[in-house]
Design an enzyme around this catalytic site. Sequence first.
Site, PDB file in Angstrom:
ATOM      1  N   GLU A 118       0.825  -1.217   0.000  1.00 60.74           N
ATOM      2  CA  GLU A 118       0.000   0.000   0.000  1.00 60.74           C
ATOM      3  C   GLU A 118       0.855   1.261   0.000  1.00 60.74           C
ATOM      4  O   GLU A 118       0.757   2.115   0.877  1.00 60.74           O
ATOM      5  CB  GLU A 118      -0.959  -0.016   1.183  1.00 60.74           C
ATOM      6  CG  GLU A 118      -1.892  -1.215   1.113  1.00 60.74           C
ATOM      7  CD  GLU A 118      -3.075  -1.119   2.044  1.00 60.74           C
ATOM      8  OE1 GLU A 118      -2.930  -0.534   3.117  1.00 60.74           O
ATOM      9  OE2 GLU A 118      -4.149  -1.635   1.691  1.00 60.74           O
ATOM     10  N   GLU A 129      -5.476  -8.261  -0.813  1.00 60.81           N
ATOM     11  CA  GLU A 129      -6.147  -8.031   0.479  1.00 60.81           C
ATOM     12  C   GLU A 129      -7.612  -7.771   0.206  1.00 60.81           C
ATOM     13  O   GLU A 129      -7.941  -6.828  -0.512  1.00 60.81           O
ATOM     14  CB  GLU A 129      -5.593  -6.793   1.190  1.00 60.81           C
ATOM     15  CG  GLU A 129      -4.291  -6.982   1.895  1.00 60.81           C
ATOM     16  CD  GLU A 129      -3.934  -5.767   2.754  1.00 60.81           C
ATOM     17  OE1 GLU A 129      -4.851  -5.113   3.283  1.00 60.81           O
ATOM     18  OE2 GLU A 129      -2.737  -5.495   2.883  1.00 60.81           O
TER      19      GLU A 129
HETATM   20  C1  BG6 Z   1      -5.359  -2.482   4.662  1.00 52.82           C
HETATM   21  C2  BG6 Z   1      -4.051  -2.672   5.391  1.00 52.82           C
HETATM   22  O1  BG6 Z   1      -5.372  -1.286   3.992  1.00 52.82           O
HETATM   23  O2  BG6 Z   1      -6.464  -2.453   5.483  1.00 52.82           O
HETATM   24  C3  BG6 Z   1      -4.144  -3.677   6.511  1.00 52.82           C
HETATM   25  O3  BG6 Z   1      -3.055  -3.085   4.498  1.00 52.82           O
HETATM   26  C4  BG6 Z   1      -5.350  -3.369   7.334  1.00 52.82           C
HETATM   27  O4  BG6 Z   1      -2.965  -3.627   7.260  1.00 52.82           O
HETATM   28  C5  BG6 Z   1      -6.559  -3.476   6.434  1.00 52.82           C
HETATM   29  O5  BG6 Z   1      -5.467  -4.202   8.444  1.00 52.82           O
HETATM   30  C6  BG6 Z   1      -7.879  -3.322   7.120  1.00 52.82           C
HETATM   31  O6  BG6 Z   1      -7.897  -2.138   7.851  1.00 52.82           O
HETATM   32  P1  BG6 Z   1      -8.209  -2.172   9.402  1.00 52.82           P
HETATM   33  O7  BG6 Z   1      -8.049  -0.771   9.828  1.00 52.82           O
HETATM   34  O8  BG6 Z   1      -9.585  -2.679   9.511  1.00 52.82           O
HETATM   35  O9  BG6 Z   1      -7.216  -3.077  10.003  1.00 52.82           O
END
Ligand code: BG6
Length: 485
Positions: free
Chosen positions: A199, A383
């Site tokens: 990211e 992701e």
């Molecule tokens: C992504 C990140 O953008 O979002 C992760 O790479 C992160 O590290 C994920 O955990 C979800 O976001 P959050 O704030 O719910 O953990």
Amino acid sequence: MTFPKNFLWGGDISANQAEGGWNEGGKSPNMTDYHLGGNINTPRMATYIMPDGTRGKTPAIMECLNLPKGAKLAVFEDEFYPNHKATDFYHHYKEDIALFAEMGFKVLNLTLSWARVYPWGVEKGINKQGIEFYHNVFSECKKYNIEPLVHLYKYDMPAFYITEKGGWRNRELIDEFVTFAQTAVNEFQEVTYWSTFNEINVLQAIAIEKDNQANYEKLHNQLVASARVVKYVHDNYPQKKIGCMVAGLFTHALTCDPLDEAANQKQMQDIYYYCADTFVRGHYPSYAQRLWKELGVNLYISEQDRNDLENGKVDFLEFSYYSSNVITTHKNEGQGVSGNLLGGFKNPYLQVSDWGWAIDPAGLKYFMHEMYDRYQIPLFNCENGLGAYDTLEENGTVHDTYRIAYHKEHIKAMGEAIDEGVDLMGYTTWGCLDLVSAGTGEIRKRYGFIYVDVDDKGNGTYRRYKKDSFYWYKKCIESNGKDLD
Ligand code: BG6
């Protein structure tokens, strides 16, 4: 829906959010080791100490924080730091990887902790225990024919680089990172799939550090570092593949007003495509001049930097995808929502998660087409997931039908995009094992197919339980994406 035969199904975790073992095995503290927990209403803070001994807290998210002059990041015994133990992958990795294997993972997407490999910088040398830990993790993966997909950086730079060197703004960091990456690639011969930055565009989206000049210099240094690592891998290991990743900060225009369309196009250029255009095509895009001018950024780009960018084009583009947001020029149009780094107006056509993130599987297909048409290189959805409250029943089950529904719709969308011509290499679901939320620091914002018995304050047995989604994903992988019921 036809997923290719060799499609890389799997899951994703990151060192700072899952590993724990923050001061074990020779590791130095990284940035997130100073982050306290927050929640949907309370932002995460990093703790510090001033030269006169007074303590302080400053907002900190992912790799961004704004330390007062003279402050040193500090850990206090009477505070709880959720990333310190996280969900303890460091001690449970064998059991966790066996569970991933049981689901049929073909790939495990994970990150190396830089602070475990070179705890105090290149000059002070490699940490053998860190190297050994990752060899153990990879050999455990290989035992089950799981390919590791290894990210070299995810919000967890060794903290001394920030306090003593000024962080990514200092160009020395480029050489430090490139050496760390070369060491890793040479050492971990068992790894075929690499990625430089996770990211990489977050620096553009997080408003904690309001210094545009500093932020764009940092980002430039990261893009150059990434390109140098890509070139190194291409020159020395042509059989390996290396990518870089952008946060899927995708937006739609709220209305069909052409001004909304134009505003959205600009938003997508500035926050999403700026980095991807650079690391896929090897140079900054034409609209970068406009963006820098608007932000008052004067970027020094040497001839060498230009060559590095040109010679370090990635093999595949990784993106995250959780939700989408909307952009409008019309004020007071509907209610606000939150989201992955971006908030904004509510999309009237979409439901939202427990944390207010819009759920948009149709958008996934739409944006995959946009990216593939633009770049014509393989994509990797690395992701995707739903952060939700789960209930562990007395008999050790977790009935997470909402998570199954979320993944099902997103997998369908990917399948359709593939059928319509998009080249997608793989799919790794975020937080396949419960872990610490990056944005809020909570553990109860769970993404996993595997429940970890621990709460937001670190209380619990850390025992692992299979959620209903565990069995569902197993079936999905077994049938190569056909059986989604
Ligand atoms: C992504 C990140 O953008 O979002 C992760 O790479 C992160 O590290 C994920 O955990 C979800 O976001 P959050 O704030 O719910 O953990």
